[in-house]
Write a protein that holds these residues in place. Structure first.
Motif, PDB file in Angstrom:
ATOM      1  N   CYS A 229      43.513  -2.031  48.065  1.00  0.00           N
ATOM      2  CA  CYS A 229      44.393  -1.815  46.908  1.00  0.00           C
ATOM      3  C   CYS A 229      44.823  -0.341  46.863  1.00  0.00           C
ATOM      4  CB  CYS A 229      43.692  -2.247  45.618  1.00  0.00           C
ATOM      5  SG  CYS A 229      42.455  -1.081  45.017  1.00  0.00           S
ATOM      6  N   PRO A 230      45.852  -0.005  46.078  1.00  0.00           N
ATOM      7  CA  PRO A 230      46.327   1.382  46.059  1.00  0.00           C
ATOM      8  C   PRO A 230      45.234   2.393  45.708  1.00  0.00           C
ATOM      9  CG  PRO A 230      47.930  -0.064  44.998  1.00  0.00           C
ATOM     10  CD  PRO A 230      46.715  -0.906  45.275  1.00  0.00           C
ATOM     11  N   SER A 231      44.350   2.045  44.769  1.00  0.00           N
ATOM     12  CA  SER A 231      43.291   2.998  44.400  1.00  0.00           C
ATOM     13  C   SER A 231      42.320   3.206  45.562  1.00  0.00           C
ATOM     14  CB  SER A 231      42.532   2.504  43.167  1.00  0.00           C
ATOM     15  OG  SER A 231      43.382   2.517  42.041  1.00  0.00           O
ATOM     16  N   CYS A 232      41.915   2.108  46.211  1.00  0.00           N
ATOM     17  CA  CYS A 232      40.993   2.246  47.348  1.00  0.00           C
ATOM     18  C   CYS A 232      41.630   3.067  48.455  1.00  0.00           C
ATOM     19  CB  CYS A 232      40.574   0.878  47.881  1.00  0.00           C
ATOM     20  SG  CYS A 232      39.399   0.036  46.807  1.00  0.00           S
ATOM     21  N   ARG A 233      42.928   2.829  48.703  1.00  0.00           N
ATOM     22  CA  ARG A 233      43.592   3.583  49.783  1.00  0.00           C
ATOM     23  C   ARG A 233      43.745   5.060  49.435  1.00  0.00           C
ATOM     24  NH1 ARG A 233      47.568  -0.892  50.698  1.00  0.00           N
ATOM     25  NH2 ARG A 233      48.801   0.384  49.323  1.00  0.00           N
ATOM     26  N   SER A 234      43.624   5.380  48.131  1.00  0.00           N
ATOM     27  CA  SER A 234      43.687   6.781  47.706  1.00  0.00           C
ATOM     28  C   SER A 234      42.303   7.409  47.559  1.00  0.00           C
ATOM     29  CB  SER A 234      44.408   6.876  46.355  1.00  0.00           C
ATOM     30  OG  SER A 234      45.665   6.268  46.421  1.00  0.00           O
ATOM     31  N   GLY A 235      41.263   6.689  47.985  1.00  0.00           N
ATOM     32  CA  GLY A 235      39.909   7.236  47.844  1.00  0.00           C
ATOM     33  C   GLY A 235      39.430   7.244  46.404  1.00  0.00           C
ATOM     34  N   LEU A 236      40.020   6.373  45.583  1.00  0.00           N
ATOM     35  CA  LEU A 236      39.622   6.260  44.168  1.00  0.00           C
ATOM     36  C   LEU A 236      39.019   4.875  43.954  1.00  0.00           C
ATOM     37  CD1 LEU A 236      42.812   7.933  42.640  1.00  0.00           C
ATOM     38  CD2 LEU A 236      40.504   8.920  42.707  1.00  0.00           C
ATOM     39  N   GLU A 237      37.957   4.607  44.750  1.00  0.00           N
ATOM     40  CA  GLU A 237      37.370   3.263  44.774  1.00  0.00           C
ATOM     41  C   GLU A 237      36.837   2.831  43.417  1.00  0.00           C
ATOM     42  OE1 GLU A 237      36.537   5.812  46.767  1.00  0.00           O
ATOM     43  OE2 GLU A 237      36.952   5.216  48.836  1.00  0.00           O
ATOM     44  N   GLN A 238      36.575   3.804  42.531  1.00  0.00           N
ATOM     45  CA  GLN A 238      36.063   3.441  41.196  1.00  0.00           C
ATOM     46  C   GLN A 238      37.117   2.701  40.374  1.00  0.00           C
ATOM     47  OE1 GLN A 238      37.235   6.441  42.049  1.00  0.00           O
ATOM     48  NE2 GLN A 238      37.488   7.837  40.321  1.00  0.00           N
ATOM     49  N   PHE A 239      38.376   2.802  40.782  1.00  0.00           N
ATOM     50  CA  PHE A 239      39.461   2.108  40.058  1.00  0.00           C
ATOM     51  C   PHE A 239      40.016   0.946  40.868  1.00  0.00           C
ATOM     52  CE2 PHE A 239      39.902   6.685  38.562  1.00  0.00           C
ATOM     53  CZ  PHE A 239      39.159   6.486  37.407  1.00  0.00           C
ATOM     54  N   CYS A 240      39.211   0.414  41.788  1.00  0.00           N
ATOM     55  CA  CYS A 240      39.610  -0.725  42.632  1.00  0.00           C
ATOM     56  C   CYS A 240      40.145  -1.873  41.775  1.00  0.00           C
ATOM     57  CB  CYS A 240      38.391  -1.200  43.426  1.00  0.00           C
ATOM     58  SG  CYS A 240      38.713  -2.663  44.419  1.00  0.00           S
ATOM     59  N   ASP A 241      41.155  -2.563  42.306  1.00  0.00           N
ATOM     60  CA  ASP A 241      41.721  -3.712  41.595  1.00  0.00           C
ATOM     61  C   ASP A 241      40.695  -4.823  41.359  1.00  0.00           C
ATOM     62  OD1 ASP A 241      44.096  -2.393  41.475  1.00  0.00           O
ATOM     63  OD2 ASP A 241      45.152  -3.663  42.943  1.00  0.00           O
ATOM     64  N   LEU A 242      39.604  -4.816  42.118  1.00  0.00           N
ATOM     65  CA  LEU A 242      38.553  -5.815  41.897  1.00  0.00           C
ATOM     66  C   LEU A 242      37.613  -5.399  40.767  1.00  0.00           C
ATOM     67  CD1 LEU A 242      37.522  -6.876  45.521  1.00  0.00           C
ATOM     68  CD2 LEU A 242      39.190  -7.941  43.985  1.00  0.00           C
ATOM     69  N   GLY A 243      37.964  -4.336  40.059  1.00  0.00           N
ATOM     70  CA  GLY A 243      37.118  -3.893  38.950  1.00  0.00           C
ATOM     71  C   GLY A 243      35.791  -3.396  39.477  1.00  0.00           C
ATOM     72  N   LEU A 244      34.713  -3.818  38.842  1.00  0.00           N
ATOM     73  CA  LEU A 244      33.389  -3.311  39.223  1.00  0.00           C
ATOM     74  C   LEU A 244      32.654  -4.272  40.154  1.00  0.00           C
ATOM     75  CD1 LEU A 244      32.395  -1.677  35.815  1.00  0.00           C
ATOM     76  CD2 LEU A 244      33.104  -0.532  37.935  1.00  0.00           C
ATOM     77  N   ALA A 245      33.417  -5.093  40.915  1.00  0.00           N
ATOM     78  CA  ALA A 245      32.778  -6.022  41.859  1.00  0.00           C
ATOM     79  C   ALA A 245      31.937  -5.272  42.888  1.00  0.00           C
ATOM     80  CB  ALA A 245      33.838  -6.861  42.566  1.00  0.00           C
TER      81      ALA A 245
END
Ligand code: NAP
Ligand code: ZN
Ligand code: ZN
Length: 354
Positions: free
Chosen positions: A102-118
């Motif tokens: 997801c865009p957040s993961c690709r930006s190194g912001l994994e805490q805001f992953c589209d999968l939430g807190l999975a």
């Protein structure tokens, strides 16, 4: 789902909101080719562990094993692991996985992953086993290498453990909003997060004011770096700070009046909430409208920034002020945390879990 080999480890879990934590045995997956197996030496005790153990946020699945300030030694690596070797000293924070695409993961912001807190270290989804993830109050954990962090060799390992949550949760918003020289910064609550917020804001060059409900913490607040300390229950001390702050970081774990802190911001000032109390916090319109103030939130930090924070702490010799406990002292530690009586983070010596 293909059956994956597991091994048993001792852990501390709870089975219901009103239950104490107690000894149990849990299953961990055997390392897959991209996994790192870690023998846990120390695990910090975050107030989130308590919120979660007691289902205060409403999404706990039981049995629950809290703990997301994990440090220890690598005991095995999968055949494809490139970054770590057996014997390395490593850390794991609040995340053990994310979608990676997801865009957040690709930006190194994994805490805001589209999968939430999975991908949460506890309360997430152990996708190899199809079961909830179980946290660091345990003897060992298996984590994909991308979510394993390198611990600076010069820091006391037990005192560095809480950097994995309390550290990054305060470092990240201070960096994001570019707190530095010339800024007047408030930190609300001298707990695990708050005392690290003071240390980082000071290290970044700001003028730091610590707000506390505990008059007994004034001297400690100065010792960890506060330039001024305000006892927030004293109306005159609060009034003297009105309209003067560029930035306030609110790290309070329970219900409190955030409007009182909004009123302390300058024009265009920003109050960032990192505390996650059980119940909603009422926001009055006028303290927000007046002076075009902002109310924001922030959640831990991504993997690249967490490594940056650890390296910064290594360079500047920053660790947490801790009280070491044995695993079987955890229930008493939770009771003290509820009384705001922690100096300033409990860390479990995991060798005590036998
Ligand atoms: P903590 O060590 O228990 O510290 C919380 C501090 O808040 C206390 O020491 C106390 O400081 C103050 N406080 C407690 N009750 C209060 C009340 N009723 N009114 C005013 N002040 C009060 O907790 P922590 O581990 O630092 O965590 C703080 C909060 O942040 C928790 O809600 C936790 O879940 C959350 N958290 C959020 C993130 C995130 O990513 N956003 C990450 C980790 C934790 P004084 O004695 O100085 O007043
Ligand atoms: Zn935490
Ligand atoms: Zn994602």
């Amino acid at each position: 789902m293909a059956k994956i080999a597991c091994y048993s480890v001792k852990a501390y879990s709870t089975t219901a909101p009103a239950s104490a934590l107690g000894a149990t045995t849990i299953e961990r997956r055997q390392p897959t080719p991209t996994d790192v197996q870690i023998q846990i030496q120390y695990c910090g005790v975050c107030h989130s562990d308590l919120h979660f153990a007691r289902n205060e946020w409403g999404f706990t699945q039981y049995p629950a094993v809290p703990g997301h300030e994990i440090v220890g030694k690598v005991t095995a690596v999968g055949s494809g692991v490139k970054k770590f070797q057996v014997g390395d000293t490593v850390g794991v924070g609040c995340l053990v996985d994310s979608c990676r695409t997801c865009p957040s993961c690709r930006s190194g912001l994994e805490q805001f992953c589209d999968l939430g807190l999975a991908g949460g270290t506890y309360g997430g989804m152990e996708k190899h086993l199809g079961t909830p993830t179980l946290g660091g109050y345990s003897q060992s954990i298996v984590v994909t290498e991308d979510f394993v962090l390198r611990m600076p060799a010069n820091l006391n390992l037990a005192a560095a453990a809480p950097l994995l949550c309390a550290g990054i949760t305060t470092y990240s918003p201070l960096r994001h909003w570019k707190v530095g020289p010339g800024h007047k910064v408030g930190i609300v609550g001298l707990g695990g997060l708050g005392h690290m917020g003071v240390k980082f804001a000071k290290a970044f060059g700001a003028h730091v004011v610590l707000f506390t409900t505990s008059p007994s913490k004034v001297a400690d607040a100065r010792r960890v770096g506060a330039d001024e300390v305000v006892v927030s229950t004293d109306a005159a001390q609060m009034a003297a700070q009105a309209g003067s702050f560029d930035f306030i970081l609110d790290a309070v774990s329970a219900a409190h009046d955030i409007n009182a802190y909004m009123n302390l911001l300058k024009r265009d000032g920003n109050l960032v909430l990192v505390g996650a109390p059980e119940k909603p916090l009422p926001v009055a319109a006028f303290p927000l409208l007046m002076r075009r103030r902002s109310l924001s939130g922030s959640l831990i930090g991504g993997l690249p920034e967490t490594q940056e924070m650890l390296d910064f702490c290594g360079q500047h010799n920053i660790t947490c002020d801790i009280e070491m406990i044995k695993m079987d002292e955890i229930n008493g530690a939770y009771e003290r945390m509820l009384k705001s009586d922690v100096k300033y983070r409990f860390v479990i010596d995991m060798a005590s879990l036998k």
